[in-house]
Motif scaffolding. Structure first.
Motif, short mmCIF file in Angstrom:
data_model
loop_
_atom_site.label_atom_id
_atom_site.label_comp_id
_atom_site.label_asym_id
_atom_site.label_seq_id
_atom_site.Cartn_x
_atom_site.Cartn_y
_atom_site.Cartn_z
N VAL A 16 0.84 -1.20 0.00
CA VAL A 16 0.00 0.00 0.00
C VAL A 16 0.88 1.25 0.00
O VAL A 16 0.61 2.21 -0.73
CB VAL A 16 -0.96 0.00 1.21
CG1 VAL A 16 -1.62 1.37 1.38
CG2 VAL A 16 -2.04 -1.07 1.03
N GLU A 17 1.94 1.22 0.80
CA GLU A 17 2.88 2.35 0.81
C GLU A 17 3.59 2.49 -0.53
O GLU A 17 3.85 3.59 -1.01
CB GLU A 17 3.90 2.17 1.94
CG GLU A 17 3.33 2.29 3.32
CD GLU A 17 2.68 3.63 3.57
OE1 GLU A 17 3.29 4.67 3.20
OE2 GLU A 17 1.56 3.68 4.13
N LYS A 20 1.59 4.40 -3.14
CA LYS A 20 1.51 5.85 -2.94
C LYS A 20 2.55 6.59 -3.77
O LYS A 20 2.42 7.79 -4.01
CB LYS A 20 1.68 6.19 -1.46
CG LYS A 20 0.51 5.76 -0.59
CD LYS A 20 0.75 6.12 0.87
CE LYS A 20 -0.41 5.67 1.74
NZ LYS A 20 -0.17 5.99 3.18
N ASN A 21 3.59 5.88 -4.20
CA ASN A 21 4.65 6.50 -5.00
C ASN A 21 4.52 6.19 -6.49
O ASN A 21 5.44 6.45 -7.25
CB ASN A 21 6.01 6.01 -4.51
CG ASN A 21 6.29 6.44 -3.08
OD1 ASN A 21 6.06 7.59 -2.72
ND2 ASN A 21 6.78 5.52 -2.26
N THR A 23 2.46 6.38 -10.31
CA THR A 23 1.64 7.26 -11.15
C THR A 23 1.07 6.46 -12.32
O THR A 23 1.80 5.73 -12.99
CB THR A 23 2.48 8.42 -11.71
OG1 THR A 23 2.96 9.22 -10.61
CG2 THR A 23 1.67 9.29 -12.65
N GLY A 44 -5.40 3.27 -3.91
CA GLY A 44 -4.17 3.71 -3.28
C GLY A 44 -3.07 4.21 -4.18
O GLY A 44 -1.97 4.50 -3.70
N GLY A 46 -0.80 6.73 -5.97
CA GLY A 46 -0.46 8.06 -5.48
C GLY A 46 -0.83 9.22 -6.38
O GLY A 46 -1.18 10.30 -5.91
N ARG A 47 -0.73 9.00 -7.69
CA ARG A 47 -1.05 10.08 -8.64
C ARG A 47 -1.73 9.52 -9.87
O ARG A 47 -1.34 8.48 -10.40
CB ARG A 47 0.21 10.82 -9.06
CG ARG A 47 -0.06 12.02 -10.01
CD ARG A 47 1.23 12.58 -10.59
NE ARG A 47 2.07 13.16 -9.58
CZ ARG A 47 1.99 14.43 -9.15
NH1 ARG A 47 1.07 15.23 -9.67
NH2 ARG A 47 2.81 14.88 -8.23
N SER A 88 -10.53 10.61 -2.34
CA SER A 88 -9.21 10.26 -1.82
C SER A 88 -8.32 11.49 -1.76
O SER A 88 -8.65 12.56 -2.28
CB SER A 88 -8.59 9.20 -2.71
OG SER A 88 -7.28 8.91 -2.34
N SER A 89 -7.16 11.32 -1.15
CA SER A 89 -6.19 12.40 -1.05
C SER A 89 -5.09 12.28 -2.11
O SER A 89 -4.07 12.96 -2.03
CB SER A 89 -5.55 12.41 0.34
OG SER A 89 -4.95 11.16 0.62
N ILE A 90 -5.27 11.41 -3.09
CA ILE A 90 -4.25 11.24 -4.13
C ILE A 90 -4.15 12.49 -4.99
O ILE A 90 -5.08 13.29 -5.08
CB ILE A 90 -4.54 10.01 -5.01
CG1 ILE A 90 -5.81 10.21 -5.83
CG2 ILE A 90 -4.64 8.75 -4.17
CD1 ILE A 90 -6.10 9.06 -6.77
N LYS A 91 -3.03 12.64 -5.64
CA LYS A 91 -2.79 13.79 -6.52
C LYS A 91 -3.36 13.52 -7.90
O LYS A 91 -3.26 12.40 -8.41
CB LYS A 91 -1.30 14.10 -6.60
CG LYS A 91 -0.68 14.47 -5.27
CD LYS A 91 0.82 14.66 -5.40
CE LYS A 91 1.45 14.99 -4.05
NZ LYS A 91 2.93 15.12 -4.14
#
Length: 227
Positions: A16-17, A20-21, A23, A44, A46-47, A88-91
């Motif tokens: 999951v972490e 987050k990195n 795209t 999940g 990240g972008r 979500s808080s993703i970019k």
């Protein structure tokens, strides 16, 4: 509980972490691309980089998850950014433009870990394929989902193994003309398209949504497992 707590139970905190990195770029936000975006926004990543030039139309209501009475006429990429921000808080990076040979590289200014082609135009598809192969970006191209009703006929394969798909036929010819020898991964339906009079393509939610989910799932698995 955390937003992705149920996902962590399946794949573990480390992956999951890792997500987050990552795209993912999605080209085309219609019936197929929209469901791919929805799935990835809830998984999940990240972008997300979203590309489409179109606006939401009332005829999209039967198959596009972003379409609602309140946003008819609105830019698809802007509507999607608002929806993702609410999920979500993703970019999210958006490009509201038509893609051409001259500007396709501008979509990849940020590092892209996976790319999904869900657009309708063969000339754009071939430029997308060429760019991803040249830059070694993992990708999948989604083929025709209109004039079909049977979601069970959808498959993940390579372009040269497709059948019953007029878009694939044209794309195979273009790939040969461009002397592309690498395998081109695709998601397509082997269902024979229904014959419909006129130039407007009949469509339902069933096949496009499943193709979009499969594209997102393929991206997801590639990102966490390197498949």
């Amino acid at each position: 509980m955390e937003e992705l707590s149920r996902l962590k139970l399946l794949i573990g905190r480390e992956k999951v972490e890792q997500l987050k990195n990552k795209t993912v770029l999605i080209l085309g936000l219609g019936g197929v691309g929209g469901y791919a975006v929805e799935a990835l926004a809830r998984s999940g990543v990240g972008r997300l980089i979203l590309v489409d030039y179109d606006t939401i139309d009332i005829t999209n209501m039967n198959r596009q998850i972003i379409a609602s009475k309140s946003n008819i006429g609105k830019s698809k990429v802007k509507a999607w950014k608002e929806r993702i921000d609410d999920i979500s808080s993703i970019k999210t990076t958006i490009f509201e433009m038509r893609v051409t040979q001259e500007n396709i590289a501008s979509l990849f200014q940020e590092s892209v870990d996976y790319a999904i082609d869900a657009c309708d135009t063969v000339t754009v598809k071939i430029e997308f394929i060429k760019y991803c192969l040249k830059e070694n970006i993992p990708f999948v191209t989604c083929l025709g989902t209109g004039k079909r009703l049977d979601a069970s006929k959808i498959e993940i394969t390579e372009l040269m193994k497709t059948q019953n798909d007029p878009i694939a036929k044209v794309l195979r010819k273009k790939v040969r003309e461009e002397n592309i020898r690498q395998k081109v991964p695709v998601i397509y339906s082997k269902e024979v398209p229904k014959k419909i009079e006129g130039n407007i393509i009949g469509s339902s939610i069933f096949v496009p949504s499943c193709a979009g989910i499969m594209a997102a799932n393929l991206a997801f698995k590639t990102l966490i497992e390197g498949e």
